[in-house]
Write an enzyme that holds these catalytic residues in place. Structure first.
Site, PDB file in Angstrom:
ATOM      1  N   ASP A 114      99.827 120.823  94.493  1.00 20.95           N
ATOM      2  CA  ASP A 114     100.887 120.905  95.513  1.00 20.95           C
ATOM      3  C   ASP A 114     100.754 122.134  96.399  1.00 20.95           C
ATOM      4  O   ASP A 114     101.721 122.563  97.013  1.00 20.95           O
ATOM      5  CB  ASP A 114     102.269 120.849  94.859  1.00 20.95           C
ATOM      6  CG  ASP A 114     102.755 122.208  94.396  1.00 20.95           C
ATOM      7  OD1 ASP A 114     101.907 123.020  93.983  1.00 20.95           O
ATOM      8  OD2 ASP A 114     103.968 122.458  94.452  1.00 20.95           O
ATOM      9  N   GLU A 115      99.557 122.709  96.481  1.00 16.18           N
ATOM     10  CA  GLU A 115      99.439 123.924  97.303  1.00 16.18           C
ATOM     11  C   GLU A 115      98.069 124.027  97.944  1.00 16.18           C
ATOM     12  O   GLU A 115      97.079 123.595  97.367  1.00 16.18           O
ATOM     13  CB  GLU A 115      99.693 125.171  96.453  1.00 16.18           C
ATOM     14  CG  GLU A 115      98.780 125.267  95.261  1.00 16.18           C
ATOM     15  CD  GLU A 115      98.825 126.621  94.561  1.00 16.18           C
ATOM     16  OE1 GLU A 115      98.885 127.656  95.242  1.00 16.18           O
ATOM     17  OE2 GLU A 115      98.764 126.615  93.325  1.00 16.18           O
ATOM     18  N   ASP A 168     103.203 125.404  99.831  1.00 18.78           N
ATOM     19  CA  ASP A 168     103.483 124.993  98.453  1.00 18.78           C
ATOM     20  C   ASP A 168     104.694 124.068  98.456  1.00 18.78           C
ATOM     21  O   ASP A 168     105.746 124.409  98.994  1.00 18.78           O
ATOM     22  CB  ASP A 168     103.764 126.245  97.601  1.00 18.78           C
ATOM     23  CG  ASP A 168     103.851 125.932  96.119  1.00 18.78           C
ATOM     24  OD1 ASP A 168     103.015 126.450  95.351  1.00 18.78           O
ATOM     25  OD2 ASP A 168     104.758 125.169  95.712  1.00 18.78           O
TER      26      ASP A 168
END
Ligand code: TTP
Ligand code: MG
Length: 393
Positions: A150-151, A35
């Site tokens: 974002d992960e 993340d």
């Protein structure tokens, strides 16, 4: 542990299912969750060196405290002012002003640039894929699940042990830092649940390894809200039992979960013991992808409306590609006028569309009809616009 029940046979069967009693994590599995740290804010900081070291808030325009939207994210410095995701932007402005009065630097407010975030997001996945290749992973199997902008989850079981997986994680962090000038936090564990909690455990730039024998200790004192799927409502049920930590919750019998939470209960029971067998998902087959935005103020002005449409088209087409689709066949545009009347227009295209530009062109054409007599007889200004695509392939 289980209370005997005399309801229906079916009910009994689910209570006493032998397989459920000794569920275990697969001992060969090693899952990573990555993340990015303060993603949108870090991206903006990287793009504009003059922002470096300042508190940054990404979100809608604060308009000197009168802004109407919310905070997308804030960097860690701005978080020390109490500013975080989903906070009203006006509140963020107040907090920044308070900090200023206390002699600290005022926060810098920046708008969202989805195009940039999408681009970085794909780069991070590419870097990861390159590394998997170097480590000789069998790429015919899906080893990456993109869980958000974002992960993502990674299946590192092929490495064989946690030491090697840890080295993989360190190396991945270093590459992202070197090539993208951004930091990521990584968690390693026997399943998705533990990996995700672990990646959040030592942010920013953390690498947390929870091997199977460490799971119980790791979970014991965590607040139950850290378990994915436990929201305020579930939390309340635990409060009545005076349960705050995962360790305490794990001692309640299965019966409690099945009665209190229905189908979700059994899953929750196992999750609270750190057991989770969810596989990595292939790109989701979403039925539609869309977003909407309430404007800073109700407006007729194309100069204000068109940049919004463009940002939305960028975000939507980016998400479409991340989800593994190439084209879409249907567009839907929604506007809400200042009197809250809401209108929607949709179209199935004769040719599938693949580009952001074409989506934007179509949406602009429809938007124009909402600004003049064709669709807006009483001359209302626009409060909200929403754009969505459907029938993706
Ligand atoms: P997160 O990973 O939840 O947050 P983050 O990366 O900003 O910070 P952290 O270091 O704690 O991971 O979300 C990723 C991005 O998604 C975030 O940068 C902005 C966006 N986002 C929103 O727009 N609205 C929200 O409410 C949240 C939670 C995130
Ligand atoms: Mg993040």
């Amino acid at each position: 542990v289980f209370k005997r029940k005399t309801k229906t046979a079916l009910h009994q069967e689910s209570l006493f299912k032998p397989i459920a009693r000794d569920l275990k994590n697969d001992p060969k599995r090693i899952i990573a969750h990555l993340d990015m740290d303060a993603f949108f804010a870090s991206a903006e900081e990287r793009e504009r060196p003059y922002l470096s070291g300042r508190p940054i808030v990404v979100g809608s325009d604060p308009s000197g405290g009168k802004g109407r939207g919310v905070v997308s994210t804030a960097n860690y410095l701005a978080r020390s002012y109490g500013i975080r995701s989903a906070l009203p932007i006006s509140k963020a402005w107040q907090l920044s002003q308070e900090a200023k009065r206390a002699g600290k630097p005022e926060a810098v407010f920046v708008g969202c640039n989805f195009f940039l975030y999408e681009k970085i997001s794909s780069r991070i996945v590419e870097i990861t894929q390159e590394m998997l290749q170097e480590f000789k992973a069998d790429l015919r199997r899906p080893l990456i699940e993109i869980a958000g902008i974002d992960e993502f989850y990674l299946d590192l079981s092929f490495l064989g042990d946690y030491k090697k997986a840890e080295r993989f994680g360190e190396k991945l962090q270093q590459r992202i830092k070197k090539q993208e000038k951004l930091t990521a936090s990584i968690g390693l564990g026997p399943n998705k649940l533990i990996a995700k909690i672990a990646s959040d455990f030592q942010k920013p730039n953390g690498l947390t390894v929870i091997s199977p024998e460490k799971v119980d200790d790791f979970l014991k004192d965590l607040p139950i809200s850290k378990i994915h799927g436990i929201g305020p409502k579930t939390n309340l049920i635990f409060k009545t039992q005076k349960v705050n930590t995962v360790g305490e919750a794990g001692r309640l019998p299965m019966d409690f979960y099945q009665k209190g939470f229905g189908k979700f209960g059994e899953d929750l029971y196992w999750r609270l013991k750190g057991i989770d067998s969810r596989p990595l998902e292939r790109p989701t087959k979403a039925k539609s992808i869309g977003c909407h935005e309430t404007l800073m103020e109700d407006t007729f002005e194309l100069g204000k409306l068109l940049p919004k449409l463009e940002a939305m088209a960028v975000e939507i087409v980016g998400r479409m590609r991340r989800d593994g689709f190439k084209v879409f066949e249907r567009g839907v545009l929604t506007v809400r006028f200042s009197d809250f009347v809401t209108k929607t227009r949709s179209k199935t295209f004769s040719q599938p569309i693949s580009s952001k530009l074409e989506l934007e062109k179509w949406a602009t054409k429809i938007l124009l009809t909402f600004l003049d007599k064709r669709e807006n007889k009483t001359g209302q200004s626009i409060r909200l616009i929403g754009l969505r695509i459907e029938k993706m392939k």
